[in-house]
Design a protein around this motif. Sequence first.
Motif, mmCIF file in Angstrom:
data_model
loop_
_atom_site.group_PDB
_atom_site.id
_atom_site.type_symbol
_atom_site.label_atom_id
_atom_site.label_comp_id
_atom_site.label_asym_id
_atom_site.label_seq_id
_atom_site.Cartn_x
_atom_site.Cartn_y
_atom_site.Cartn_z
ATOM 1 N N LEU A 177 0.823 -1.205 0.000
ATOM 2 C CA LEU A 177 0.000 0.000 0.000
ATOM 3 C C LEU A 177 0.861 1.261 0.000
ATOM 4 C CD1 LEU A 177 -2.756 1.354 0.113
ATOM 5 C CD2 LEU A 177 -2.715 1.111 2.604
ATOM 6 N N ILE A 178 1.847 1.316 0.880
ATOM 7 C CA ILE A 178 2.711 2.498 0.958
ATOM 8 C C ILE A 178 3.443 2.709 -0.368
ATOM 9 C CG2 ILE A 178 4.817 3.386 2.019
ATOM 10 C CD1 ILE A 178 3.837 2.265 4.689
ATOM 11 N N GLN A 179 3.942 1.637 -0.947
ATOM 12 C CA GLN A 179 4.697 1.778 -2.191
ATOM 13 C C GLN A 179 3.800 2.155 -3.374
ATOM 14 O OE1 GLN A 179 7.145 -1.814 -2.423
ATOM 15 N NE2 GLN A 179 7.510 -1.565 -0.231
ATOM 16 N N ASN A 180 2.574 1.672 -3.393
ATOM 17 C CA ASN A 180 1.640 2.097 -4.430
ATOM 18 C C ASN A 180 1.384 3.595 -4.350
ATOM 19 O OD1 ASN A 180 1.352 -0.423 -5.526
ATOM 20 N ND2 ASN A 180 -0.656 -0.849 -4.649
ATOM 21 N N GLN A 181 1.232 4.108 -3.140
ATOM 22 C CA GLN A 181 0.985 5.539 -2.974
ATOM 23 C C GLN A 181 2.223 6.359 -3.332
ATOM 24 O OE1 GLN A 181 -0.520 5.812 1.052
ATOM 25 N NE2 GLN A 181 -2.541 5.075 0.464
ATOM 26 N N TYR A 182 3.376 5.881 -2.971
ATOM 27 C CA TYR A 182 4.645 6.527 -3.328
ATOM 28 C C TYR A 182 4.798 6.572 -4.852
ATOM 29 C CZ TYR A 182 9.774 7.335 -2.943
ATOM 30 O OH TYR A 182 11.054 7.837 -3.027
ATOM 31 N N SER A 183 4.506 5.447 -5.500
ATOM 32 C CA SER A 183 4.627 5.346 -6.952
ATOM 33 C C SER A 183 3.678 6.303 -7.658
ATOM 34 C CB SER A 183 4.350 3.909 -7.394
ATOM 35 O OG SER A 183 4.340 3.799 -8.804
ATOM 36 N N ALA A 184 2.432 6.340 -7.217
ATOM 37 C CA ALA A 184 1.437 7.204 -7.862
ATOM 38 C C ALA A 184 1.763 8.682 -7.663
ATOM 39 C CB ALA A 184 0.051 6.897 -7.306
ATOM 40 N N ARG A 185 2.238 9.026 -6.482
ATOM 41 C CA ARG A 185 2.519 10.431 -6.183
ATOM 42 C C ARG A 185 3.744 10.948 -6.935
ATOM 43 N NH1 ARG A 185 1.352 14.058 -1.884
ATOM 44 N NH2 ARG A 185 -0.527 12.770 -1.661
ATOM 45 N N PHE A 186 4.786 10.125 -7.046
ATOM 46 C CA PHE A 186 6.066 10.609 -7.568
ATOM 47 C C PHE A 186 6.438 10.031 -8.927
ATOM 48 C CE2 PHE A 186 6.963 10.690 -2.788
ATOM 49 C CZ PHE A 186 6.548 12.020 -2.658
ATOM 50 N N ASP A 187 5.548 9.240 -9.547
ATOM 51 C CA ASP A 187 5.835 8.622 -10.844
ATOM 52 C C ASP A 187 7.111 7.783 -10.808
ATOM 53 O OD1 ASP A 187 3.596 9.609 -12.281
ATOM 54 O OD2 ASP A 187 4.579 11.549 -12.503
ATOM 55 N N VAL A 188 7.235 6.966 -9.778
ATOM 56 C CA VAL A 188 8.386 6.082 -9.628
ATOM 57 C C VAL A 188 7.947 4.648 -9.911
ATOM 58 C CG1 VAL A 188 10.124 5.203 -8.020
ATOM 59 C CG2 VAL A 188 9.440 7.615 -7.921
ATOM 60 N N HIS A 189 8.728 3.930 -10.720
ATOM 61 C CA HIS A 189 8.401 2.534 -10.998
ATOM 62 C C HIS A 189 8.353 1.750 -9.694
ATOM 63 C CE1 HIS A 189 9.166 -1.680 -12.287
ATOM 64 N NE2 HIS A 189 8.345 -1.333 -13.250
ATOM 65 N N GLN A 190 7.402 0.826 -9.604
ATOM 66 C CA GLN A 190 7.196 0.126 -8.336
ATOM 67 C C GLN A 190 8.385 -0.753 -7.944
ATOM 68 O OE1 GLN A 190 3.366 -1.801 -8.270
ATOM 69 N NE2 GLN A 190 2.316 0.120 -7.916
ATOM 70 N N GLY A 191 9.211 -1.146 -8.905
ATOM 71 C CA GLY A 191 10.408 -1.891 -8.547
ATOM 72 C C GLY A 191 11.348 -1.059 -7.693
ATOM 73 N N SER A 192 11.546 0.185 -8.080
ATOM 74 C CA SER A 192 12.385 1.070 -7.269
ATOM 75 C C SER A 192 11.685 1.459 -5.970
ATOM 76 C CB SER A 192 12.772 2.316 -8.070
ATOM 77 O OG SER A 192 13.785 2.015 -9.009
ATOM 78 N N CYS A 193 10.357 1.513 -5.978
ATOM 79 C CA CYS A 193 9.636 1.739 -4.716
ATOM 80 C C CYS A 193 9.977 0.637 -3.718
ATOM 81 C CB CYS A 193 8.129 1.780 -4.958
ATOM 82 S SG CYS A 193 7.561 3.179 -5.940
ATOM 83 N N SER A 194 9.994 -0.603 -4.187
ATOM 84 C CA SER A 194 10.377 -1.712 -3.314
ATOM 85 C C SER A 194 11.845 -1.620 -2.921
ATOM 86 C CB SER A 194 10.107 -3.056 -4.006
ATOM 87 O OG SER A 194 8.722 -3.288 -4.145
ATOM 88 N N GLY A 195 12.691 -1.221 -3.869
ATOM 89 C CA GLY A 195 14.103 -1.093 -3.566
ATOM 90 C C GLY A 195 14.380 -0.064 -2.482
ATOM 91 N N ILE A 196 13.621 1.012 -2.492
ATOM 92 C CA ILE A 196 13.796 2.084 -1.517
ATOM 93 C C ILE A 196 13.143 1.752 -0.184
ATOM 94 C CG2 ILE A 196 13.200 4.500 -1.024
ATOM 95 C CD1 ILE A 196 13.300 4.931 -4.123
ATOM 96 N N LEU A 197 11.978 1.118 -0.214
ATOM 97 C CA LEU A 197 11.137 1.057 0.981
ATOM 98 C C LEU A 197 10.982 -0.314 1.631
ATOM 99 C CD1 LEU A 197 8.328 3.479 -0.229
ATOM 100 C CD2 LEU A 197 10.054 3.947 1.505
#
Length: 467
Positions: free
Chosen positions: A349-369
Amino acid sequence: HISSYLPLSMKPLTSTISIIGAFLFGFNKTQPSRFLLARAFSIRPTIGACFRRNISGRSFSATINKMAALSIPSEHIPPGMNAVHVGSPFLPTAMEEISTFGSKKVFVLANKSSRKFIEGDDDKFVNVLQAKGLLAAPLCTSIGMGGGEEGLLAACDEAYAADADIVVTVGGGAVQDAGKLIRLWLSTKSDDGNKEGGATVQAIQAASNRDPMPSLPPQIAIPNSFAMAEATHVAGITTKSKTKSGAAHKSLMPTVIIYDPALSAGLPDWVRFGTGLRGVEHAVGAVTHPKSNDDIRSRALEGLAIINDNLKKLVSNPECPTTQSNLYVGGFMAVRALNQGCYPSIGHLIQNQYSARFDVHQGSCSGILCARIMDYHYDKSKEYQQRISAALGDENTLATKLVRDLVATLPAVSNEHAQVKVTDEMLKELTQWMFENNLERFNSLSPKEFESVEDIYGMMTKPLADL
């Protein structure tokens, strides 16, 4: 898992065969019993070989290709899904499935990077459909990263106008999710009401709440990466306001999946390894979710071990078809575990919101978070994180560190906010919004509750070296 695919009358033989194979050739826990059988009797699965049986009153088929070292156990296949083909060439497999459904108007949706594989020459998929008079509309490539609202609604209207009776989706997670929602919109043809204005997010979501739900047209999902959206009954949309929305219903489950590694040829590293890392995220979420249980955790950990092994192999040989097929298998097992009552997880959930807000691919969302979120709730999920460590191959090291270190080896996958141009001020704004709008939901999904906006901000910004 040979007994999952053989006729019931042959099941008693498999134990004897496996025992004989073990005595003759040595037992290896990493090899399914069908490979002991293959070694003992020089039998090899052939391309396109399909084993069928009835599971819980429903028809299921799994194609085992000679390039695929692993197969998906039948108990991981969800209701509503008729077939999963691993390592099979997508063109003849898709055409056979279309013929089986008796479909006459095929709507094909693909991301732009997949276009070269399916359109152009006479022997390409779209051209073959057109030559046979089966193509409902020109190839649609309007879906962008994250499933943007505008492109999705345009695709829904195109399929609706073409009166499509089947949807074929070729590409990543956004394309697979869009296919589910297109099918939902197509199913409204029999509903009362004026649709002259075309599809809207609100109308699609309303359609997902119908009871009873009418039959949806079938979907053949042909992924080109490892995001695993094709293995769920949830579909995401990124709205114009940069929030994550969507729909969910058991009827949205794709009908057929074809995993053909040929479609990932030339895939950018940030997609190949980023989507592979999402499998780790799915497994971690399933294992540590407050609503998880022993069965879900066992399935997720089995998938995680396969993902970990093959993701590491993929770094040294990114185009290996066997490794990619195995990664599909592990990813499928992990996401199916997550979807047994644990979706979404707090990380998801957190990474989906991060991705939608900042236009970041979800793979990097997982890498960061991913590792940071695990670290936050470690004291409440320690027992389960120890099992994650074992699945990652080192039970004596913290799972947070193992995930962190794995991410660091993956080409083009970010692990710091600055690498994706997310500033501290942007994070403060997002975490404040999360605290004001999602606190109750966050606390229902996290093993450890959040008491303040500082908890969320501190979790997301903790130095990786301090995990």
